[in-house]
Design a protein around this motif. Structure first.
Motif, PDB file in Angstrom:
ATOM      1  N   ASP A   1       0.830  -1.201   0.000  1.00  0.00           N
ATOM      2  CA  ASP A   1       0.000   0.000   0.000  1.00  0.00           C
ATOM      3  C   ASP A   1       0.868   1.257   0.000  1.00  0.00           C
ATOM      4  O   ASP A   1       0.657   2.178  -0.772  1.00  0.00           O
ATOM      5  CB  ASP A   1      -0.952   0.004   1.206  1.00  0.00           C
ATOM      6  CG  ASP A   1      -0.251  -0.346   2.522  1.00  0.00           C
ATOM      7  OD1 ASP A   1       0.963  -0.635   2.507  1.00  0.00           O
ATOM      8  OD2 ASP A   1      -0.922  -0.329   3.561  1.00  0.00           O
ATOM      9  N   ILE A   2       1.878   1.279   0.914  1.00  0.00           N
ATOM     10  CA  ILE A   2       2.661   2.506   1.060  1.00  0.00           C
ATOM     11  C   ILE A   2       4.078   2.176   1.516  1.00  0.00           C
ATOM     12  O   ILE A   2       4.276   1.241   2.299  1.00  0.00           O
ATOM     13  CB  ILE A   2       1.971   3.464   2.071  1.00  0.00           C
ATOM     14  CG1 ILE A   2       2.617   4.851   2.076  1.00  0.00           C
ATOM     15  CG2 ILE A   2       1.931   2.886   3.476  1.00  0.00           C
ATOM     16  CD1 ILE A   2       1.744   5.919   2.725  1.00  0.00           C
ATOM     17  N   ILE A   3       5.032   2.920   0.992  1.00  0.00           N
ATOM     18  CA  ILE A   3       6.400   2.839   1.500  1.00  0.00           C
ATOM     19  C   ILE A   3       6.719   4.193   2.123  1.00  0.00           C
ATOM     20  O   ILE A   3       6.650   5.228   1.454  1.00  0.00           O
ATOM     21  CB  ILE A   3       7.420   2.517   0.391  1.00  0.00           C
ATOM     22  CG1 ILE A   3       7.022   1.214  -0.312  1.00  0.00           C
ATOM     23  CG2 ILE A   3       8.819   2.400   0.982  1.00  0.00           C
ATOM     24  CD1 ILE A   3       7.881   0.895  -1.521  1.00  0.00           C
ATOM     25  N   ASP A   4       7.019   4.152   3.412  1.00  0.00           N
ATOM     26  CA  ASP A   4       7.283   5.377   4.174  1.00  0.00           C
ATOM     27  C   ASP A   4       8.796   5.442   4.388  1.00  0.00           C
ATOM     28  O   ASP A   4       9.543   5.809   3.481  1.00  0.00           O
ATOM     29  CB  ASP A   4       6.475   5.271   5.476  1.00  0.00           C
ATOM     30  CG  ASP A   4       6.520   6.514   6.335  1.00  0.00           C
ATOM     31  OD1 ASP A   4       6.991   7.558   5.858  1.00  0.00           O
ATOM     32  OD2 ASP A   4       6.087   6.462   7.488  1.00  0.00           O
TER      33      ASP A   4
ATOM     34  N   LEU B   1      11.729   0.870   5.972  1.00  0.00           N
ATOM     35  CA  LEU B   1      12.381  -0.089   6.877  1.00  0.00           C
ATOM     36  C   LEU B   1      11.656  -1.437   6.897  1.00  0.00           C
ATOM     37  O   LEU B   1      12.296  -2.497   6.886  1.00  0.00           O
ATOM     38  CB  LEU B   1      12.460   0.492   8.295  1.00  0.00           C
ATOM     39  CG  LEU B   1      13.402   1.684   8.459  1.00  0.00           C
ATOM     40  CD1 LEU B   1      13.219   2.353   9.814  1.00  0.00           C
ATOM     41  CD2 LEU B   1      14.849   1.234   8.280  1.00  0.00           C
TER      42      LEU B   1
ATOM     43  N   LYS C   1       6.514   7.704  -0.103  1.00  0.00           N
ATOM     44  CA  LYS C   1       6.868   9.041   0.412  1.00  0.00           C
ATOM     45  C   LYS C   1       8.371   9.218   0.257  1.00  0.00           C
ATOM     46  O   LYS C   1       9.138   8.838   1.145  1.00  0.00           O
ATOM     47  CB  LYS C   1       6.527   9.147   1.908  1.00  0.00           C
ATOM     48  CG  LYS C   1       5.056   9.037   2.249  1.00  0.00           C
ATOM     49  CD  LYS C   1       4.879   9.193   3.761  1.00  0.00           C
ATOM     50  CE  LYS C   1       3.502   8.876   4.219  1.00  0.00           C
ATOM     51  NZ  LYS C   1       3.412   8.783   5.701  1.00  0.00           N
TER      52      LYS C   1
ATOM     53  N   GLN D   1       3.345  13.100   4.720  1.00  0.00           N
ATOM     54  CA  GLN D   1       2.253  13.363   5.660  1.00  0.00           C
ATOM     55  C   GLN D   1       1.514  12.065   5.898  1.00  0.00           C
ATOM     56  O   GLN D   1       1.599  11.150   5.075  1.00  0.00           O
ATOM     57  CB  GLN D   1       1.289  14.369   5.056  1.00  0.00           C
ATOM     58  CG  GLN D   1       1.997  15.607   4.587  1.00  0.00           C
ATOM     59  CD  GLN D   1       1.266  16.851   5.024  1.00  0.00           C
ATOM     60  OE1 GLN D   1       0.821  16.954   6.158  1.00  0.00           O
ATOM     61  NE2 GLN D   1       1.155  17.789   4.112  1.00  0.00           N
TER      62      GLN D   1
ATOM     63  N   VAL E   1      -1.363   9.658   5.727  1.00  0.00           N
ATOM     64  CA  VAL E   1      -2.540   9.533   4.859  1.00  0.00           C
ATOM     65  C   VAL E   1      -3.393   8.324   5.266  1.00  0.00           C
ATOM     66  O   VAL E   1      -2.895   7.375   5.869  1.00  0.00           O
ATOM     67  CB  VAL E   1      -2.139   9.402   3.375  1.00  0.00           C
ATOM     68  CG1 VAL E   1      -1.476  10.673   2.882  1.00  0.00           C
ATOM     69  CG2 VAL E   1      -1.234   8.201   3.146  1.00  0.00           C
TER      70      VAL E   1
END
Ligand code: 5GP
Length: 183
Positions: free
Chosen positions: A104-107, A110, A135, A155, A157
């Protein structure tokens, strides 16, 4: 649920349902070309990737199989630490498989970096990554991500699978959560 149904909880509508649909379609055409003639195993990371996996897998015009992993990333609050524990492992043996991780998302990256080395140690033929969101400003490790839906600002989300305290996963698009909701 529409983004407008919770608009008081959001500071901004970032990506609409239609934008997600059309970007997933674009990436699916690339992937159909890149993986023509291959048996692809899509590996989804629970729970956030449920929505993107469901839409992406159905958009693809090549046969695929799917499996799921659940991991917990220890960290404080909304920060990931990179210390990961497997809550549910794959049912599939990865030896010799063509694997595409669906995120879904890579922040910070890690969690994914840990997951990649864990899955690589199982001797797949190849592993690539598909993520709906990334991000770039939050990256703490360099990861070669082949398919990225949208690069977004640093940010917090929610929506389209992404939660805050298990809420907002069923939003049809992605929005920036208002700090008042979590402070
Ligand atoms: P990373 O290890 O890349 O820092 O973070 C990985 C996990 O943190 C993601 O898979 C996701 O579960 C969570 N996460 C990171 N950024 C966000 C965000 O903006 N919103 C939500 N809802 N979860 C996030």
């Amino acid at each position: 649920m529409e983004l407008t149904d919770v608009q008081n909880d959001l500071t901004e509508i970032l990506i609409t349902e239609e934008q997600i649909r059309s970007r997933i379609a674009e990436l699916s055409r690339d992937i159909e070309r890149d993986y023509a003639g291959k048996d692809v195993l899509l590996v989804g990371v629970l729970k956030g990737a449920v929505m993107v996996m469901a839409d992406f897998a159905r958009e693809l015009k090549i046969p695929v199989t799917m499996d799921w992993m659940a991991v917990s990333s220890y960290g404080s609050g909304t920060q990931s630490s990179g210390v990961v524990r497997i809550l549910k492992d794959l049912d599939t043996d990865l030896e010799g498989k063509t694997v595409l991780i669906v995120e879904d998302i890579i922040d910070s990256g890690l969690t994914l970096s840990w997951l990649l080395s864990n899955l690589r140690s199982r001797n797949p033929e190849s592993i690539e990554i598909f993520t709906l969101l990334r991000k770039p400003e939050a990256a703490r490790v360099e990861i070669d991500v082949k398919y990225v839906g949208f690069d977004i600002p640093n940010q917090f989300v929610v929506g389209y699978g992404l939660d805050y305290a298990e809420r907002y996963r069923n939003l049809r698009g992605v929005g920036i959560l208002a700090p008042a909701v979590y402070s």
